[in-house]
Design an enzyme around this catalytic site. Sequence first.
Site, PDB file in Angstrom:
ATOM      1  N   ASP A 312       0.563  -0.579   0.315  1.00 56.77           N
ATOM      2  CA  ASP A 312      -0.014   0.442  -0.050  1.00 56.77           C
ATOM      3  C   ASP A 312       0.837   1.307   0.162  1.00 56.77           C
ATOM      4  O   ASP A 312       2.019   1.024   0.391  1.00 56.77           O
ATOM      5  CB  ASP A 312      -0.619  -0.562   1.064  1.00 56.77           C
ATOM      6  N   ASP A 512      -1.491  -0.694   5.871  1.00 53.44           N
ATOM      7  CA  ASP A 512      -1.845  -0.098   7.398  1.00 53.44           C
ATOM      8  C   ASP A 512      -2.600   0.212   7.837  1.00 53.44           C
ATOM      9  O   ASP A 512      -3.320   0.169   8.797  1.00 53.44           O
ATOM     10  CB  ASP A 512      -0.735   1.405   7.793  1.00 53.44           C
ATOM     11  N   ASP A 516      -6.763  -1.957   3.942  1.00 56.29           N
ATOM     12  CA  ASP A 516      -5.891  -2.910   2.980  1.00 56.29           C
ATOM     13  C   ASP A 516      -6.324  -4.145   4.136  1.00 56.29           C
ATOM     14  O   ASP A 516      -5.314  -4.992   3.444  1.00 56.29           O
ATOM     15  CB  ASP A 516      -4.085  -2.799   3.791  1.00 56.29           C
TER      16      ASP A 516
END
Length: 619
Positions: A312, A512, A516
């Site tokens: 990410d 995080d 996600d």
Amino acid sequence: MINRWLENEPKETLVCAVTSAIALVLSITGILKNVLPFDIAWVAIVLCGIPILAGAFKGVVFEHDIKADLLVSLALIASAATGEFFAAGEVALIMQIGSLLEDYTSGKTREGIEKLIGMTPRTARVIRDGTSAEIPAEEVKAGDVLSVLAGETIPVDGTILEGETSIDQSIMTGESIPVDKKAGDQVSSGTINQFSTFTMRADAVSTDSSLQRMVRLAEEAEENKAPIVTAADRWATWLVVIALSCAVLTWIFTGKFMRAVTVLVVFCPCAFILATPTAVLAGIGNAAKYGIIVRSGDALERLSKIRRIAFDKTGTLTYGKPQVTAAVSTSEACSDEEVLRIAALTEQKSEHPLGKAIWTAYEKAGGKAEEAKDFRVLAGQGVSAVVDGKRILAGKEDFMRSQGIDVSAAYDSCRKELDQGATIVYLAVDNTLAGFIALRDTVREDARETLDRLKAVGITPMLLTGDNERAAKTIAANVGISDIQANLLPEEKMEIIKKLSGGKEPVCMVGDGVNDALALTSADAGIAMGGIGSDIAIESADAVLVSDQIRRLPYLFGLMQKVMKKVQVNIIVSLIINLTAVVLSAAGILNPVTGALWHNCGSVFVVVNAALLLREKDR
């Protein structure tokens, strides 16, 4: 209580193991031989052995499955039947120690799904017949008009009817900067209204909301991730057949029943069962020293096979917070430094992340607080204040245009910042453009080096982000990633990961945020940022970087590979020791007690060999 004992619950098993160990020491020393009417080793046989017998019975009768417990049960019964109580108790104890180690290294990813469910809004403020009433969110119907106050979580997916605000969409997209919304814009369940009150039309019921879809998808992904089967259970059927065959052949050819019993005892796969959990425990312990929490043995095995890693952007490769990258004057009346000062004093009372970032940059540059009068917030647009007796406006281009201020003079100066994914806050003094502040999320200093090291060991990086393509390409170029996919919703991230997982190149997701969680759960392995990561991301992941140090990733993957090599060595050596013991037992050199002690050499070896992993260092 009895059911927990028979089901090998950790607390009950630990108590039984400690008690059994004391009983076996008393048995072999003979301290209570003339005091008790029975061998005290029976304590270990009962406390540690009965759960094993129950597990074997349940597996064969109800589950029609042969596990390692069956072979252990045969050794227990044979030893006890021939009066070798110490051997029986010792085998039962070692098996339960192995069970404890496996329990200690097991993970509970269901917790992440439960926390995701907990984020679902419970109530909604519906407007009916001109009055506002608070009702359970699940009672909202499509078409209902809702009122959402500042700071509240949006209960269902819908469309803004009236009002302007900024929405924190990080739960869905991972964007570090709130998104301005006005009448006609779409809003999603679970996102947070940061500023003013607005009214919205519910476009979907609670059960069909974006957040509920995330919950359902997370549950499906978790169900589809089958647990790793231990080597001992995987080969249990063959081990039972071979053990019984060896015992029967020994009895037939030697005529010595005790030798056949000894063969069963030494064939008991104690070291074989300890081979995996001891190495896993040592690997998890070593990783913990460097601020990495690996949640289970299953996770460790999957991490050892990773060949592709998806990152990410926000909060993973970057710090996840906007920072001032430039303060530029477009007027001869003030310098770049003065632009930052005026903007900071105007924003010093602002609660907006951009305003806070501007104030922080000013403080770091040595600036100090000064009085700003008549501070006003125009939700979703900008702020105004009086500084040095002049009316200051700070906000985005649309806001400036609405105030009749031409910002075209700044286009050439801010183009470079825009190309790098920056957000521009324009500054006007007494209705004249004075300059602009550029802010963007900054790349972690160690990101480039980390990705280079991962590439060097054959792990290919890729970038999956909900942020815009321009910002994604800028970050990717800085860290050396060529495979980029931007503007992704959580479900889209998950679909990409699902297509890659389980293939020739097992994929790991590093993230995080709540957005996600689906990808972390769907990947072959997931790693969450522990310091700034959401609770849901952390609970959905197989490993957690407690201090957000992505530079630990190459060490983590290297360690996991070494752990699996240790497991393989442990299994091979334990099998060799067991086979040697079978030959010696069939020849009559070993009896049940000495045979049990001999085959425990394998248990000692796997424990010592696994312990060497604790010396591994992140260099």
